[in-house]
Structure formats: C-alpha cells, structure tokens
Design a protein around this motif. Structure first.
Motif, short mmCIF file in Angstrom:
data_model
loop_
_atom_site.label_atom_id
_atom_site.label_comp_id
_atom_site.label_asym_id
_atom_site.label_seq_id
_atom_site.Cartn_x
_atom_site.Cartn_y
_atom_site.Cartn_z
N PRO A 1 0.82 -1.22 0.00
CA PRO A 1 0.00 0.00 0.00
C PRO A 1 0.85 1.27 0.00
O PRO A 1 1.92 1.32 0.62
CB PRO A 1 -0.82 -0.13 1.29
N THR A 2 0.37 2.28 -0.70
CA THR A 2 1.13 3.51 -0.87
C THR A 2 1.45 4.17 0.46
O THR A 2 2.59 4.63 0.69
CB THR A 2 0.36 4.49 -1.77
N VAL A 3 0.48 4.25 1.34
CA VAL A 3 0.70 4.92 2.62
C VAL A 3 1.74 4.17 3.45
O VAL A 3 2.59 4.80 4.10
CB VAL A 3 -0.63 5.03 3.39
N LEU A 4 1.72 2.84 3.40
CA LEU A 4 2.72 2.07 4.13
C LEU A 4 4.11 2.33 3.58
O LEU A 4 5.09 2.48 4.34
CB LEU A 4 2.38 0.58 4.06
N SER A 5 4.23 2.40 2.26
CA SER A 5 5.52 2.73 1.65
C SER A 5 5.97 4.12 2.05
O SER A 5 7.16 4.34 2.34
CB SER A 5 5.41 2.65 0.12
N ALA A 6 5.04 5.07 2.06
CA ALA A 6 5.39 6.44 2.42
C ALA A 6 5.88 6.53 3.85
O ALA A 6 6.86 7.24 4.15
CB ALA A 6 4.17 7.35 2.22
N ILE A 7 5.23 5.80 4.76
CA ILE A 7 5.67 5.82 6.16
C ILE A 7 7.05 5.20 6.30
O ILE A 7 7.91 5.69 7.06
CB ILE A 7 4.65 5.08 7.05
N ALA A 8 7.30 4.13 5.54
CA ALA A 8 8.63 3.50 5.58
C ALA A 8 9.70 4.47 5.09
O ALA A 8 10.77 4.60 5.72
CB ALA A 8 8.62 2.24 4.72
N PHE A 9 9.43 5.16 4.00
CA PHE A 9 10.40 6.12 3.50
C PHE A 9 10.52 7.32 4.44
O PHE A 9 11.59 7.93 4.53
CB PHE A 9 10.02 6.58 2.09
N TRP A 10 9.46 7.68 5.09
CA TRP A 10 9.51 8.78 6.07
C TRP A 10 10.49 8.44 7.20
O TRP A 10 11.25 9.31 7.65
CB TRP A 10 8.11 9.02 6.62
N TRP A 11 10.52 7.18 7.62
CA TRP A 11 11.48 6.75 8.63
C TRP A 11 12.88 6.66 8.05
O TRP A 11 13.86 7.02 8.71
CB TRP A 11 11.06 5.39 9.21
N ILE A 12 12.99 6.18 6.83
CA ILE A 12 14.31 6.06 6.20
C ILE A 12 14.97 7.43 6.05
O ILE A 12 16.18 7.57 6.25
CB ILE A 12 14.19 5.38 4.83
N PHE A 13 14.16 8.45 5.73
CA PHE A 13 14.70 9.79 5.51
C PHE A 13 14.53 10.70 6.72
O PHE A 13 14.70 11.91 6.61
CB PHE A 13 14.01 10.43 4.30
N ASP A 14 14.21 10.14 7.87
CA ASP A 14 14.04 10.95 9.07
C ASP A 14 15.36 11.64 9.44
O ASP A 14 16.44 11.06 9.32
CB ASP A 14 13.56 10.09 10.24
N SER A 15 15.27 12.89 9.88
CA SER A 15 16.48 13.66 10.17
C SER A 15 17.27 13.12 11.36
O SER A 15 18.48 13.30 11.44
CB SER A 15 16.10 15.14 10.43
N GLN A 16 16.60 12.43 12.29
CA GLN A 16 17.29 11.91 13.49
C GLN A 16 17.58 10.42 13.41
O GLN A 16 18.64 9.97 13.86
CB GLN A 16 16.45 12.20 14.73
N PHE A 17 16.64 9.64 12.85
CA PHE A 17 16.76 8.19 12.90
C PHE A 17 16.99 7.56 11.53
O PHE A 17 16.77 6.36 11.36
CB PHE A 17 15.50 7.59 13.53
N SER A 18 17.41 8.34 10.55
CA SER A 18 17.62 7.81 9.20
C SER A 18 18.69 6.73 9.17
O SER A 18 19.81 6.93 9.66
CB SER A 18 18.01 8.96 8.25
N ILE A 19 18.36 5.58 8.59
CA ILE A 19 19.33 4.51 8.46
C ILE A 19 20.44 4.90 7.49
O ILE A 19 21.58 4.44 7.60
CB ILE A 19 18.64 3.21 8.00
#
Length: 324
Positions: A140-158
């Motif tokens: 689902p698009t929203v699930l992908s967006a949330i995953a990328f939101w975490w990947i690109f997070d300014s503090q917790f980005s992998i």
C-alpha cells in the motif's frame, strides 16, 4: 371457402422492420451496445464529478456554503494567466509537479525497461525474482510512504547512520527538511513504487516478440544493441506508449505518497497540484479555489494523453504504411 380461411389463419404475419430493429442487429452497432454499460458507469463516476469540479471552480463555494458564480476570479487569484502572478505557491506547485513527473517517469522507464530485458533472459529462480520485483507495487502507498519517512528521518535515518559509521559524514543529513533534498526524496520513493509496474508490463510485451526475429537479425550480423534498436524497441512502441501514459498520469496526480511523507513541505517545496488542491479545498474550506487548482491539471493530462495517442497512430512498422 373454408380452405381460404384456414390459409389466412395459418399464414405468418408480415412484420415490418423498424429503424430500431436495424440498429439492434447491425454489426456496426454491436460494439456500441457492449460498451454502453461501461460508458454509463464512466459518465456517472468520472464525467459528472469532473463537470461538478469545473463548475465549482467558477464559484466561491466553501464547505457548508453553496456559493455563487464568480467567473474567472479563482483562476485570476491563482495567477492565471501567467503574467498575473497572484499566488506564488500555485506556480511553485506547478513547477514541482512538472519536475516530479518528468524526472520520475524518465527514470522509471529506464530502470523498468532494463529490468524487463533482464527478467526476459533465462535466469535461475526467474519466477521468484519476478514476484519479488512486484513487491513495491503491491505494498500500500501509505505504508511505503511511512517507511520512506522513517528512512529519511532527520534523526533516525538509516542512511545517515550508515554513512556516519563509515566515516563519510559527521552529522545527519536533513533529507525532508531541506527543499532540494525533500524533492529528491519523494522522487526516489515514487520511482521505487513505480518501476515494478513498468517492468512487468514491458516484460509481458517482450514475451510476445518472436525469437525467430532475433535469430534472423543475428544471422544478418546484428549486435545486441542493433537487436534492441531495430527489433525490440519498435515492437514495444505501442506498449511503451500505453504504459508511459499511465505512468505519467499516476505520477502527475500523485497525492498519497507526498501527503504521507511531507504534506507539501518544507516551505511548499514538495507541494504538487493535487496536494495543494486538497489543502485549499478540504483543509482550508475553499472548495472553489481547490477545484480551480484541480481543473488546471486537466490541460497537462490531456497533453500527455494526446502524445500517447499520436504515438500509437504512427506505427508504420505494424501497418506497413509510410508516415510521411
């Protein structure tokens, strides 16, 4: 006398064929009758909402108030025509939408075509690989967006964490807080989601190409590039036109991915016309203004459809006709 009466009673009645009967059984109208139910559904669920939206764009309607006809005031306030730049956010959203659509569509096509050619080869576990390729499109698009939101997070980005541990950077990258980084991040997320659709569709087209054509070209001394240039690509042209039309339309009208990741920020750097329309119409309550922004998307979409249509009409390799 009785024989004549019996003959009249048993003779079949002569029925005159009406115009309706001719239309009902005419082969030329058969396709029309089959398409009529689908056409009614399209009119009900697509044409009517589109017409309603266009009408709202000429009114000052707000949530809870019908509004009155105000002509082109909404368009003038948005900055239409272009020399009356009344709303810089609108034109910024137009720029963002065009850049987002062009860059994402070109990259998706290039990667998708490469994957399609690769998956068309004789590979081990080919069926499993094809299933894995489809995963980004199925999620689902929203699930992908949330995953990328975490990947690109300014503090917790992998990504930032990995680069810092490799000693390549000394501080976290502000992916979604910097305008240019945010644009690149949402484009990357859209490419990740859209590549499988293009790859699988083109793969289906590649499997319709006869291997004998490649064999004949190879016997004539054609290289791999020449096989692709003069055999594969021309035969894929109709499929490319259709799949890229859908890709452009889906990308241009993208809403969920942007809204879930950035909500148009930072400082409107990732606002697309679809997200700006939603913000103005639903969140701000200005239905007329939001409808005007949505209606302004129609010319761009029509242009994309017309490019595909004329591309499909120029198939001289299939029709044997000269395009000159």
């Amino acid at each position: 006398m009785s024989d004549s009466v019996a003959g009249r009673l048993t003779a079949p009645a002569i029925r005159h064929t009406t115009r309706w009967d001719r239309l009902r059984i005419n082969r030329n109208w058969l396709g029309f009758w089959f398409m009529l139910p689908a056409a009614l559904i399209l009119v009900l669920f697509l044409a009517y909402p589109l017409g309603k939206g266009v009408w709202l764009s000429f009114t000052d309607a707000k949530i809870g108030r019908t509004g009155v006809f105000i002509g082109l005031e909404n368009y003038e306030w948005l900055g239409l025509p272009w020399w009356e730049d009344a709303d810089g956010v609108f034109w910024l959203s137009v720029f963002n939408t065009v850049v987002y659509t062009v860059v994402a569509s070109v990259v998706k096509f290039a990667i998708g075509l490469y994957l399609a050619i690769l998956l068309n080869q004789h590979l081990p576990f080919k069926a499993l690989i094809r299933s894995i390729v489809l995963i980004p499109f199925v999620v689902p698009t929203v699930l992908s967006a949330i995953a990328f939101w975490w990947i690109f997070d300014s503090q917790f980005s992998i990504i930032s964490w990995s680069l810092r541990h490799m000693g390549l950077i000394d501080h976290n990258i502000n992916f979604l807080g910097d305008p240019n980084n945010a644009r690149a991040a949402v484009i990357f997320a859209n490419i990740w989601r859209g590549v499988p659709f293009i790859a699988i569709t083109l793969l289906a087209g590649l499997q319709t190409v006869s291997p004998s054509l490649y064999e004949a070209a190879t016997l004539d001394g054609a290289t791999r590039w020449q096989n692709f240039r003069f055999v594969t690509f021309p035969l894929l042209t109709p499929i490319i036109a259709v799949v890229m039309t859908f890709s452009v339309l889906f990308t241009f009208t993208d809403f969920q991915l942007i809204w879930a990741m950035t909500r148009g920020g930072p400082v409107n750097a990732t606002h697309l016309m679809a997200t700006l329309s939603y913000q103005r119409a639903i969140l701000a309550g200005n239905l007329g203004e939001g409808a005007a922004i949505a209606t302004a998307m129609v010319p761009f979409l029509l242009f994309a459809i017309m490019v595909s249509w004329f591309g499909l009409q120029r198939r001289k390799w299939q029709q044997g006709a000269d395009n000159d």
